[in-house]
Design a protein around this motif. Sequence first.
Motif, short mmCIF file in Angstrom:
data_model
loop_
_atom_site.label_atom_id
_atom_site.label_comp_id
_atom_site.label_asym_id
_atom_site.label_seq_id
_atom_site.Cartn_x
_atom_site.Cartn_y
_atom_site.Cartn_z
N GLY A 12 5.13 1.71 -6.56
CA GLY A 12 4.48 2.93 -7.46
C GLY A 12 3.15 2.90 -7.71
O GLY A 12 2.35 1.72 -8.01
N GLU A 13 2.31 4.06 -7.96
CA GLU A 13 0.98 4.10 -8.25
C GLU A 13 0.91 3.40 -9.74
O GLU A 13 1.75 3.60 -10.44
CB GLU A 13 0.58 5.33 -8.48
N GLY A 14 0.04 2.44 -9.87
CA GLY A 14 -0.33 1.80 -10.91
C GLY A 14 0.54 0.48 -11.14
O GLY A 14 0.51 -0.34 -12.19
N GLU A 15 1.56 0.61 -10.13
CA GLU A 15 2.51 -0.71 -10.27
C GLU A 15 1.75 -2.02 -9.83
O GLU A 15 1.29 -1.99 -8.90
CB GLU A 15 3.60 -0.54 -9.58
N PRO A 20 2.29 -11.90 -1.37
CA PRO A 20 2.00 -11.01 -0.13
C PRO A 20 1.83 -9.56 -0.26
O PRO A 20 0.95 -9.05 0.24
CB PRO A 20 3.03 -11.57 0.99
N ALA A 21 2.79 -8.80 -0.95
CA ALA A 21 3.11 -7.32 -1.05
C ALA A 21 1.83 -6.82 -1.60
O ALA A 21 1.22 -5.65 -1.54
CB ALA A 21 4.25 -7.02 -1.65
N SER A 22 1.11 -7.64 -2.61
CA SER A 22 0.01 -7.26 -3.28
C SER A 22 -1.32 -6.75 -2.22
O SER A 22 -2.30 -6.08 -2.50
CB SER A 22 -0.51 -8.26 -4.32
N TYR A 23 -1.13 -7.33 -1.13
CA TYR A 23 -2.07 -6.82 -0.04
C TYR A 23 -1.78 -5.87 0.76
O TYR A 23 -2.76 -5.10 1.49
CB TYR A 23 -2.02 -7.95 1.15
#
Length: 82
Positions: A12-15, A20-23
């Motif tokens: 979600g936007e701003g989540e 690894p998913a942060s990339y």
Amino acid sequence: MTTHRVQAPVIGEGEKVTGPASYFPAIERTYDRPVQDWLDMAADALETRTHMEVVGMLKQEHGLGHGHANAVVAYVRAAQDG
């Protein structure tokens, strides 16, 4: 679609996402392709290759940077390992 498919997370936007998913948002912006495409490629390649071989394939054949390629492969492996 492969039987070993790993579903891309919905961020979600701003989540705030860690690991690894942060990339993934940067991967989609940089390579103008959905992260699901990269996850599918990695899952397919991991059937016959090691982690680092798949990282190398994503880098050499598709132009991903090392960190981005490693994040994709690490995410797939973690999901497949349960």
